[in-house]
Design a protein around this motif. Structure first.
Motif, short mmCIF file in Angstrom:
data_model
loop_
_atom_site.label_atom_id
_atom_site.label_comp_id
_atom_site.label_asym_id
_atom_site.label_seq_id
_atom_site.Cartn_x
_atom_site.Cartn_y
_atom_site.Cartn_z
N LEU A 45 -109.16 -75.01 -75.40
CA LEU A 45 -108.83 -74.49 -76.72
C LEU A 45 -109.08 -72.98 -76.79
O LEU A 45 -109.97 -72.45 -76.12
CB LEU A 45 -109.69 -75.17 -77.79
CG LEU A 45 -109.46 -76.67 -78.03
CD1 LEU A 45 -110.56 -77.22 -78.90
CD2 LEU A 45 -108.10 -76.89 -78.69
N ALA A 46 -108.30 -72.31 -77.62
CA ALA A 46 -108.58 -70.89 -77.88
C ALA A 46 -109.93 -70.79 -78.60
O ALA A 46 -110.20 -71.53 -79.54
CB ALA A 46 -107.47 -70.30 -78.74
N GLY A 47 -110.78 -69.89 -78.14
CA GLY A 47 -112.10 -69.73 -78.74
C GLY A 47 -113.04 -70.88 -78.44
O GLY A 47 -113.96 -71.15 -79.22
N ARG A 57 -112.70 -69.61 -84.11
CA ARG A 57 -111.71 -68.53 -84.12
C ARG A 57 -111.89 -67.63 -85.35
O ARG A 57 -111.98 -68.13 -86.47
CB ARG A 57 -110.29 -69.11 -84.08
CG ARG A 57 -109.86 -69.54 -82.68
CD ARG A 57 -108.51 -70.21 -82.69
NE ARG A 57 -108.63 -71.62 -83.04
CZ ARG A 57 -107.62 -72.50 -82.94
NH1 ARG A 57 -106.42 -72.09 -82.54
NH2 ARG A 57 -107.79 -73.75 -83.26
N PHE A 58 -111.93 -66.33 -85.09
CA PHE A 58 -112.03 -65.36 -86.17
C PHE A 58 -110.69 -65.25 -86.88
O PHE A 58 -109.65 -65.04 -86.25
CB PHE A 58 -112.45 -64.01 -85.60
CG PHE A 58 -112.55 -62.91 -86.62
CD1 PHE A 58 -113.41 -63.03 -87.69
CD2 PHE A 58 -111.78 -61.76 -86.49
CE1 PHE A 58 -113.51 -62.02 -88.64
CE2 PHE A 58 -111.87 -60.75 -87.42
CZ PHE A 58 -112.74 -60.87 -88.50
N MET A 59 -110.72 -65.40 -88.21
CA MET A 59 -109.48 -65.41 -88.99
C MET A 59 -109.21 -64.09 -89.70
O MET A 59 -108.17 -63.94 -90.34
CB MET A 59 -109.53 -66.55 -90.02
CG MET A 59 -109.66 -67.94 -89.42
SD MET A 59 -109.89 -69.20 -90.71
CE MET A 59 -108.35 -69.11 -91.60
N TYR A 110 -114.11 -67.62 -90.38
CA TYR A 110 -114.09 -68.19 -89.04
C TYR A 110 -113.65 -69.65 -89.14
O TYR A 110 -114.22 -70.43 -89.91
CB TYR A 110 -115.48 -68.13 -88.39
CG TYR A 110 -116.02 -66.73 -88.25
CD1 TYR A 110 -115.89 -66.03 -87.06
CD2 TYR A 110 -116.64 -66.10 -89.32
CE1 TYR A 110 -116.38 -64.73 -86.94
CE2 TYR A 110 -117.14 -64.81 -89.21
CZ TYR A 110 -117.01 -64.13 -88.01
OH TYR A 110 -117.49 -62.85 -87.89
N LEU A 111 -112.63 -70.00 -88.37
CA LEU A 111 -112.15 -71.38 -88.32
C LEU A 111 -112.92 -72.11 -87.22
O LEU A 111 -112.88 -71.71 -86.06
CB LEU A 111 -110.65 -71.44 -88.04
CG LEU A 111 -110.06 -72.83 -87.82
CD1 LEU A 111 -110.19 -73.69 -89.08
CD2 LEU A 111 -108.59 -72.73 -87.39
N ILE A 112 -113.61 -73.18 -87.59
CA ILE A 112 -114.38 -73.98 -86.64
C ILE A 112 -113.75 -75.37 -86.58
O ILE A 112 -113.63 -76.04 -87.61
CB ILE A 112 -115.85 -74.09 -87.06
CG1 ILE A 112 -116.42 -72.69 -87.32
CG2 ILE A 112 -116.67 -74.80 -85.98
CD1 ILE A 112 -117.79 -72.71 -87.96
N SER A 113 -113.33 -75.80 -85.40
CA SER A 113 -112.65 -77.08 -85.23
C SER A 113 -113.22 -77.83 -84.05
O SER A 113 -113.49 -77.23 -83.00
CB SER A 113 -111.14 -76.87 -85.02
OG SER A 113 -110.56 -76.19 -86.12
N LEU A 114 -113.39 -79.12 -84.23
CA LEU A 114 -113.83 -80.01 -83.15
C LEU A 114 -112.83 -81.14 -83.04
O LEU A 114 -112.66 -81.91 -84.00
CB LEU A 114 -115.23 -80.55 -83.42
CG LEU A 114 -115.82 -81.54 -82.41
CD1 LEU A 114 -115.90 -80.91 -81.04
CD2 LEU A 114 -117.18 -82.02 -82.86
N TYR A 115 -112.14 -81.24 -81.90
CA TYR A 115 -111.12 -82.27 -81.70
C TYR A 115 -111.69 -83.38 -80.83
O TYR A 115 -112.18 -83.13 -79.72
CB TYR A 115 -109.90 -81.66 -81.01
CG TYR A 115 -109.18 -80.64 -81.85
CD1 TYR A 115 -108.19 -81.03 -82.75
CD2 TYR A 115 -109.50 -79.29 -81.77
CE1 TYR A 115 -107.53 -80.08 -83.53
CE2 TYR A 115 -108.85 -78.34 -82.54
CZ TYR A 115 -107.86 -78.75 -83.43
OH TYR A 115 -107.21 -77.82 -84.20
N CYS A 116 -111.64 -84.61 -81.34
CA CYS A 116 -112.21 -85.71 -80.59
C CYS A 116 -111.60 -87.03 -81.05
O CYS A 116 -110.92 -87.12 -82.07
CB CYS A 116 -113.73 -85.77 -80.76
SG CYS A 116 -114.27 -86.24 -82.43
#
Length: 310
Positions: free
Chosen positions: A252-254, A263-265, A275-281
């Motif tokens: 992932l980016a970042g 990711r800095f928005m 800041y966008l914080i994402s966790l994919y699972c």
């Protein structure tokens, strides 16, 4: 006659503290737990965001035989068929947008960096939510994927050694660990001790866990408790064992850790940095016998044995 003020012979504590630097901790977040489940699962990278679990159809129809020397030319003919519509698991996102005013990060970042701490605490909260989803998500959570034939109920209400033995008959091929709420583990410990078979312990990750038949009971406060009842889950893990696997998105980016990105928005016209914080699972159960659950176990039974446990 007027009273004179008492003479102070030394500098007082309150005044002296004005010249002292207090040692400051980072913010303490009480909801943080060890999250043993995420440590114990095997995590499989899913590069396209889709994980298809192919299954053999009608495995009992695969024919093999052991022939005598006189029957060597009479071998059965067979083939292995596959399910035409296998289940596909899609990665789910646990996300949020963190806002930090630039004035705050500019002026108040010593001794602790405000942005770093804001990100750390938000990421910890996301990871706590991730473990809860792995257990309770109505689509891909462990409890949602238990086959009905793998769901059993306690013999007497409270979880007993007999109940855990019954779970082991359902997941007997290389079981990895039991997963339960701390209250359910305590209830099992009481029952086992009352029967004269106190469970031994094992050290994992520098912590002690009680075991049954050599299988550790791993605590998680994300296993639901309602009306004094909970569940105990038994898992086999790993793709080579046709068990339970965690799924994540690599590259992932970042990326900060597997499946997690920050990711800095940008900064808006109110000087707020986002800041966008994402966790994919996600989570997949590769075969039905990789997972079983002991349902409706009573966990508030302390009062039943007052002389033993008071």
């Amino acid at each position: 006659m007027a009273k004179t003020a008492p003479t102070q012979s030394a500098l007082g504590d309150n005044a002296a503290r004005q010249l002292a630097n207090a040692t400051k901790t980072v913010p303490q977040l009480s909801i943080i737990t060890p999250r043993w489940l995420t440590h114990l699962l095997q995590w499989v990278p899913v590069e396209a965001g889709i994980y298809r679990v192919n299954q053999v159809r009608n495995p009992e129809s695969i024919k093999v035989t052991c022939t005598s020397r006189e029957e060597e030319n009479q071998l059965p003919r067979t083939f292995v068929d596959y399910e035409e519509n296998p289940r596909e698991h899609y990665l789910n996102a646990v996300s949020t947008v963190l806002d930090v005013h630039t004035r705050i990060s500019d002026l108040y970042s010593s001794p602790h960096d405000q942005i770093k701490e804001q990100l750390r605490l938000t990421i910890e909260t996301i990871k706590e939510n991730q473990e809860s989803e792995l257990i309770n998500n109505p689509d891909y959570g462990l409890l949602a994927q238990v086959d009905e034939e793998q769901r059993i109920f306690p013999l007497t209400g409270a979880p007993t050694p007999d109940d855990l033995d019954e779970l082991l008959t359902r997941v007997w091929k290389e079981p990895a660990f039991f997963l339960a709420h701390p209250l359910a583990i305590a209830a099992f410990g009481r029952e086992a001790t009352r029967r004269g078979t106190p469970p031994p312990t094992v050290s994992l990750f520098g912590s002690q866990f009680i075991t049954w038949r050599g299988i550790p009971l791993i605590p998680s406060n994300k296993v639901p408790v309602a009306d004094g009842k909970s569940k105990i889950i038994l898992l086999r893990v790993g793709d080579k064992r046709q068990g339970v696997v965690g799924l994540y998105q690599p590259g992932l980016a970042g990326e900060q850790s597997p499946g997690l990105s920050v990711r800095f928005m940008g900064i808006n016209n109110q000087a707020i940095a986002s800041y966008l914080i994402s966790l994919y699972c996600s989570l997949a159960v590769l075969t039905p016998d990789a997972l079983a659950v002991l349902d409706d176990v009573e966990v508030n039974k302390y009062h039943d044995y007052p002389d033993t446990y008071r």
